[in-house]
Design an enzyme around this catalytic site. Structure first.
Site, short mmCIF file in Angstrom:
data_model
loop_
_atom_site.label_atom_id
_atom_site.label_comp_id
_atom_site.label_asym_id
_atom_site.label_seq_id
_atom_site.Cartn_x
_atom_site.Cartn_y
_atom_site.Cartn_z
N ASP A 7 0.88 -1.18 0.00
CA ASP A 7 0.00 0.00 0.00
C ASP A 7 0.91 1.22 0.00
O ASP A 7 2.11 1.12 0.25
CB ASP A 7 -0.91 -0.01 1.25
CG ASP A 7 -1.83 1.21 1.32
OD1 ASP A 7 -2.33 1.63 0.25
OD2 ASP A 7 -2.05 1.76 2.42
N SER A 8 0.30 2.39 -0.18
CA SER A 8 1.07 3.63 -0.11
C SER A 8 1.48 3.93 1.32
O SER A 8 2.20 4.90 1.57
CB SER A 8 0.21 4.79 -0.62
OG SER A 8 -0.93 4.91 0.22
N TYR A 39 -0.57 8.31 -2.56
CA TYR A 39 -0.65 7.96 -3.99
C TYR A 39 -1.84 8.70 -4.64
O TYR A 39 -1.85 8.92 -5.83
CB TYR A 39 -0.91 6.46 -4.18
CG TYR A 39 0.27 5.53 -4.02
CD1 TYR A 39 1.49 5.95 -3.49
CD2 TYR A 39 0.14 4.19 -4.40
CE1 TYR A 39 2.54 5.06 -3.34
CE2 TYR A 39 1.19 3.29 -4.26
CZ TYR A 39 2.38 3.72 -3.72
OH TYR A 39 3.42 2.83 -3.58
N CYS A 70 -4.56 -1.42 -1.85
CA CYS A 70 -4.72 0.02 -2.04
C CYS A 70 -5.69 0.24 -3.20
O CYS A 70 -5.44 -0.25 -4.31
CB CYS A 70 -3.34 0.60 -2.38
SG CYS A 70 -3.35 2.34 -2.82
N THR A 72 -6.35 3.02 -4.73
CA THR A 72 -5.76 3.94 -5.71
C THR A 72 -4.84 3.17 -6.67
O THR A 72 -4.89 3.37 -7.88
CB THR A 72 -4.95 5.04 -4.97
OG1 THR A 72 -5.79 5.60 -3.97
CG2 THR A 72 -4.47 6.10 -5.91
N CYS A 181 -10.90 3.67 0.48
CA CYS A 181 -9.45 3.79 0.66
C CYS A 181 -9.09 2.94 1.86
O CYS A 181 -9.79 2.99 2.89
CB CYS A 181 -9.10 5.26 0.91
SG CYS A 181 -7.40 5.52 1.45
N THR A 182 -8.03 2.16 1.74
CA THR A 182 -7.73 1.20 2.82
C THR A 182 -7.25 1.88 4.11
O THR A 182 -7.19 1.26 5.16
CB THR A 182 -6.69 0.16 2.36
OG1 THR A 182 -5.52 0.85 1.88
CG2 THR A 182 -7.25 -0.72 1.27
N HIS A 183 -6.92 3.17 4.03
CA HIS A 183 -6.58 3.89 5.26
C HIS A 183 -7.83 4.20 6.10
O HIS A 183 -7.75 4.34 7.32
CB HIS A 183 -5.92 5.24 4.94
CG HIS A 183 -4.47 5.16 4.54
ND1 HIS A 183 -4.05 4.58 3.37
CD2 HIS A 183 -3.36 5.59 5.18
CE1 HIS A 183 -2.73 4.70 3.29
NE2 HIS A 183 -2.28 5.30 4.38
N1 DGL Z 1 -4.62 3.40 0.94
C1 DGL Z 1 -4.82 3.92 -0.34
C2 DGL Z 1 -6.09 3.56 -1.02
O1 DGL Z 1 -6.70 2.58 -0.68
C3 DGL Z 1 -4.11 5.09 -0.87
C4 DGL Z 1 -4.09 6.33 -0.11
C5 DGL Z 1 -3.14 7.32 -0.73
O2 DGL Z 1 -1.95 7.05 -0.73
O3 DGL Z 1 -3.60 8.35 -1.20
O4 DGL Z 1 -6.50 4.23 -1.95
#
Ligand code: DGL
Length: 257
Positions: A7-8, A39, A70, A72, A181-183
């Site tokens: 992931d990012s 990302y 991720c 993205t 988004c996984t965050h």
């Molecule tokens: N965790 C990421 C996602 O699921 C990316 C977040 C990012 O780096 O902008 O999109």
């Protein structure tokens, strides 16, 4: 051999948790590319280049399958990755399909990064829902990932951003909010304070882990439980931050990748 994930940044750990819960015999290697986060504000070409770098590191370190943890990266690069490398890839995209299916108000909201919401991949899935009469309210979560990457989750600053992004979608009548988004699953308790009780939150972790199990089994790659699994998380930025997200069985290290 191991399951590789990237992931990012720390967000991929929300997917890792569910994968390890559903596949307890598997060893894992997770890359948090925090040096290059977010990302979500990068171009497709930049995202593809970063995904290639992460994939090649994971392949050089014994990965039998790669989870692009991720949204993205998946929506911008997975077609390219699948064409270029032989290993099976599992991707993750915002769970708008199930949300559209379950929605009573036929109005769903999705919070995701700019690059996810602007990708052709996402537009395609959205079109299917529009054809079925489901309204998809999109909101870019600008600024959320950088705060999570700094460990500033339960803060007034985060709460203010979430209120700003969610209030308009609540007013428009959504009954499902998709965390694209996984965050963002790390924000669930703050988000629940803002959402009225009738709005459900959906993410894709469970579906991704299920699909991983299916693909490993189809390729005869499932671990048999003969050796105890190991779990390594690597970050190319601040190891202390990644450590704060790690359960005890995980080894966390700094690595240049
Ligand atoms: N965790 C990421 C996602 O699921 C990316 C977040 C990012 O780096 O902008 O999109």
């Amino acid at each position: 051999m191991t399951i590789g994930l990237f992931d990012s940044g720390v967000g991929g750990t929300t997917i890792w948790r569910e994968v390890v819960r559903q596949l307890p015999y598997e060893s894992t290697l997770f890359l948090a590319d925090s040096l290059n986060a977010p990302y979500g504000e990068k171009s497709t070409e930049e995202i593809i280049a970063l995904c290639e770098k992460n994939t090649e590191y994971l392949l050089d370190h014994n990965s039998k399958l790669i989870i692009v943890a991720c949204n993205t990266a998946t929506t911008n690069a997975i077609t390219h990755l699948r064409a270029k490398y032989k290993v099976p890839f599992i991707g993750i995209e915002p769970a708008i399909k199930p949300a559209g299916l379950y929605s009573q108000t036929k109005t769903i909201g999705v919070l995701a990064t700019q690059s996810t919401l602007r990708s052709a991949f996402f537009a395609n899935t959205c079109q299917h829902l529009l054809d079925k009469g489901v309204r998809v309210l999109k909101r870019e979560g600008i600024g959320l990932v950088p705060l999570i990457e700094e460990g500033k989750i339960d803060t007034p600053e985060m709460f203010a951003l979430l209120e700003q992004y969610l209030r308009p979608m609540i007013a428009e009548g959504m009954d499902y909010l998709v965390l694209g988004c996984t965050h963002y699953p790390y924000l669930t308790s703050l988000i629940s304070e803002i959402l009225p009780e009738n709005i459900r939150i959906l993410d894709s972790a469970e579906a991704v882990a299920k699909q991983t199990k299916r693909i490993l089994s189809q390729n005869n790659l499932l671990a048999k439980g003969e050796v105890s699994p190991t779990h390594l998380w690597l970050t190319n930025k601040q190891v202390e931050i990644l450590k704060s997200f790690a359960p005890p069985q995980v080894k966390v290290q700094y690595e240049k990748f």
